[in-house]
Design an enzyme around this catalytic site. Structure first.
Site, PDB file in Angstrom:
ATOM      1  N   ARG A  10      47.992 -75.834   2.142  1.00 10.76           N
ATOM      2  CA  ARG A  10      47.772 -76.299   3.517  1.00 10.76           C
ATOM      3  C   ARG A  10      48.251 -77.746   3.622  1.00 10.76           C
ATOM      4  O   ARG A  10      47.861 -78.591   2.812  1.00 10.76           O
ATOM      5  CB  ARG A  10      46.291 -76.196   3.869  1.00 10.76           C
ATOM      6  CG  ARG A  10      45.892 -76.687   5.259  1.00 10.76           C
ATOM      7  CD  ARG A  10      44.393 -76.459   5.476  1.00 10.76           C
ATOM      8  NE  ARG A  10      43.903 -77.117   6.682  1.00 10.76           N
ATOM      9  CZ  ARG A  10      43.961 -76.611   7.904  1.00 10.76           C
ATOM     10  NH1 ARG A  10      44.486 -75.406   8.082  1.00 10.76           N
ATOM     11  NH2 ARG A  10      43.493 -77.278   8.939  1.00 10.76           N
TER      12      ARG A  10
ATOM     13  N   SER B 279      43.020 -71.910   8.038  1.00  5.64           N
ATOM     14  CA  SER B 279      44.353 -71.316   7.948  1.00  5.64           C
ATOM     15  C   SER B 279      45.095 -71.936   6.775  1.00  5.64           C
ATOM     16  O   SER B 279      45.227 -73.158   6.694  1.00  5.64           O
ATOM     17  CB  SER B 279      45.134 -71.556   9.244  1.00  5.64           C
ATOM     18  OG  SER B 279      44.557 -70.848  10.315  1.00  5.64           O
TER      19      SER B 279
ATOM     20  N   TYR C 253      55.210 -77.521   9.344  1.00  8.03           N
ATOM     21  CA  TYR C 253      54.144 -77.925   8.414  1.00  8.03           C
ATOM     22  C   TYR C 253      54.793 -78.150   7.054  1.00  8.03           C
ATOM     23  O   TYR C 253      54.719 -77.318   6.161  1.00  8.03           O
ATOM     24  CB  TYR C 253      53.057 -76.844   8.325  1.00  8.03           C
ATOM     25  CG  TYR C 253      52.284 -76.667   9.609  1.00  8.03           C
ATOM     26  CD1 TYR C 253      51.209 -77.500   9.914  1.00  8.03           C
ATOM     27  CD2 TYR C 253      52.640 -75.689  10.525  1.00  8.03           C
ATOM     28  CE1 TYR C 253      50.499 -77.353  11.108  1.00  8.03           C
ATOM     29  CE2 TYR C 253      51.937 -75.535  11.720  1.00  8.03           C
ATOM     30  CZ  TYR C 253      50.874 -76.370  11.999  1.00  8.03           C
ATOM     31  OH  TYR C 253      50.181 -76.227  13.178  1.00  8.03           O
TER      32      TYR C 253
ATOM     33  N   GLU D 141      50.494 -66.547   6.472  1.00  9.54           N
ATOM     34  CA  GLU D 141      49.127 -67.074   6.555  1.00  9.54           C
ATOM     35  C   GLU D 141      48.092 -66.243   5.807  1.00  9.54           C
ATOM     36  O   GLU D 141      48.017 -65.025   5.949  1.00  9.54           O
ATOM     37  CB  GLU D 141      48.703 -67.210   8.018  1.00  9.54           C
ATOM     38  CG  GLU D 141      47.311 -67.808   8.177  1.00  9.54           C
ATOM     39  CD  GLU D 141      46.969 -68.173   9.611  1.00  9.54           C
ATOM     40  OE1 GLU D 141      45.792 -68.477   9.866  1.00  9.54           O
ATOM     41  OE2 GLU D 141      47.880 -68.161  10.473  1.00  9.54           O
TER      42      GLU D 141
END
EC number: 2.4.2.-
Length: 476
Positions: A341, A387, A398, A431
């Protein structure tokens, strides 16, 4: 070896060129099986084809149509006219044209492209090997070679001419010392040196040239061949026994995720499927805002003083949470797993404009020490859903280019969570959705220097997290 070849090599040829495909496959079979296992482990695939490379399905998109590639000798060729190409990235593949490869020069090019794939795309070599003191020392020895002895000795350029590319020879003077910072700033040039050394070592007709003109890099490759490739491969196998980690490799991650959670997906209700898809779109924000505001609790009659419209909207969010809870409670992660993440300084309550952890691509070491001092060993309850991704930096929105902090999270077997990419509005994020209510612990803080082109030359802070086992069985 036969099993590795069977699982790694894909034939895409007509029957009348089958003899050429066999000879092409023999080139691959001459390599140590540990090298091929490392490539296979990251989802790498080798295609042998009788088509023009740009007509093969792996390279048929518009980005490859007019591409030029550079050979081991530094010559530029249109990809459509070449016979071998290593496609990098998150789904690495090597595409080789089926030929008899009677020309040793052609064999060198095949091994050169495979060498590039090994050092650029294959974990852990693509993260660690170019910074290995053994590689750096070998490079420095070659760059300091001299002819003759004493005061009459002069620079020996043979090793540099054999292995260094044009740009590296221009930017690296004879005798100049190479260090990790220089390598980080010239990744592709040093990947070339590794790949060229790899190619000359494994093509029998050129092995002696490598030994004569660049003995230090010959000895470096010899040690890899006889010992370290096996050690690296064995280490990867051992780690994979304990925890599943897909790194950057989307092909393997997607296959595992879809197959592992297939039955779970089939047993979801329509309402549960709808909220999972909706959560990946615009619904995640109001859901998580509610959970953060009320510490993960659904409060009865909380909207008592609101108008009818607002109360109805609040009840809708509460029902969405209940459906999402119900869906994730049906699923348990079946093995220890690492997920990723990307976050900003807000993870630690800091605003970018006030804290600015990274400047000009460099992470501030003092600020890392401050964060480590304040947070290492500390825990926090994730009241909202988390997530994460099965792979590191799956999408540019990201990525290291935008977010200076990477959370590497170890999820133990038994945690409620599921792979939802095939139900998502954004499937390219791969995800893994982790249920709410778990307690996470900050385990380790470390600065990672850029070792891949995808890092955009920027350092980042990696923070290792784990789920606190005392909280593992918490039920909603």
């Amino acid at each position: 070896m036969k099993e590795i070849i069977r699982n790694l090599v894909r034939l895409d040829v007509r029957s009348d060129v089958d003899e050429n495909s066999k000879k092409t496959q023999e080139l691959v079979e001459k390599l140590p099986h540990e090298v091929l296992e490392l490539y296979k482990n990251v989802g790498g695939e080798i295609y042998i084809t009788d088509k023009r490379l740009t007509q093969h399905e792996e390279l048929s998109d518009s980005s490859h149509k007019d591409m030029f590639i550079v050979s081991s000798e530094g010559k530029s060729f249109p990809l459509r006219e070449h016979f071998v190409f290593a496609k990098g990235g998150k789904e690495p593949s090597l595409i080789i044209h089926a030929e008899d490869y009677a020309s040793h020069l052609s064999s060198v090019e095949v091994y050169y492209e495979l060498g590039k794939a090994i050092i650029r795309d294959t974990f852990p070599l693509n993260q660690k090997e170019l910074g290995n003191p053994k590689f750096i020392n070998a490079i420095n020895e070659v760059n300091q070679q001299k002819e003759g002895k004493g005061v009459n000795a002069k620079a020996d350029e043979d090793g540099r001419d054999l292995l260094f590319g044009k740009e590296l020879k221009k930017n690296l003077e004879h005798g100049q010392l190479v260090d990790l910072d220089l390598i980080s700033g010239n990744l592709s040039e040093f990947q070339h040196v590794f790949a060229k050394s790899f190619a000359l070592y494994y093509e029998p007709h050129y092995k002696e040239a490598l030994k004569s003109y660049a003995p230090a890099l010959f000895n470096y490759m010899l040690e890899l061949d006889q010992m370290r490739f096996k050690e690296i491969s064995d280490d990867v196998k051992e780690k994979n026994k304990n925890v599943l980690d897909f790194k950057w490799y989307t092909r393997k991650a997607e296959s595992w995720g879809v197959q592992t959670f297939k039955n779970w997906k089939e047993n979801l209700t329509i309402s549960e499927k709808d909220i999972i898809t909706g959560y990946t779109g615009s619904k995640y924000d109001p859901i998580n805002e509610y959970l953060r505001k009320y510490d993960g609790e659904i409060i009865p009659n909380i909207g008592g003083d609101l108008d009818k419209k607002s109360k109805k909207a609040l009840e809708k969010i509460e029902n969405q949470i209940k459906n999402l809870d119900a869906a994730l409670q049906k699923s348990k992660i079946t093995e220890n797993l690492i997920v990723y993440r990307r976050v900003s300084e807000l993870q630690f309550g800091k605003k970018y404009e006030d804290y600015n952890l990274r400047q000009n691509g460099i992470i501030n070491e003092e600020k890392v020490m401050e964060l480590e001092s304040n947070f290492k060993g500390q825990t926090f309850i994730q009241h909202n859903y988390m997530s994460t991704s099965l792979v590191q930096d799956p999408h540019q929105s990201y990525s290291n280019d935008r977010y200076p902090i990477l959370l590497e999270i170890t999820i133990p077997e038994g945690v409620h969570g599921a792979y939802i990419a095939d139900m998502s509005e954004y499937p390219g994020q791969y995800e893994m959705l982790i249920n709410r209510g778990y307690t996470f612990k900050y385990d380790k803080f470390s600065i990672v220097k850029p070792t891949r082109e995808e890092d955009k030359g920027k350092e980042y802070l990696k923070v290792n997290l784990s789920i606190y086992l005392g909280n593992l069985n918490r039920e909603k």
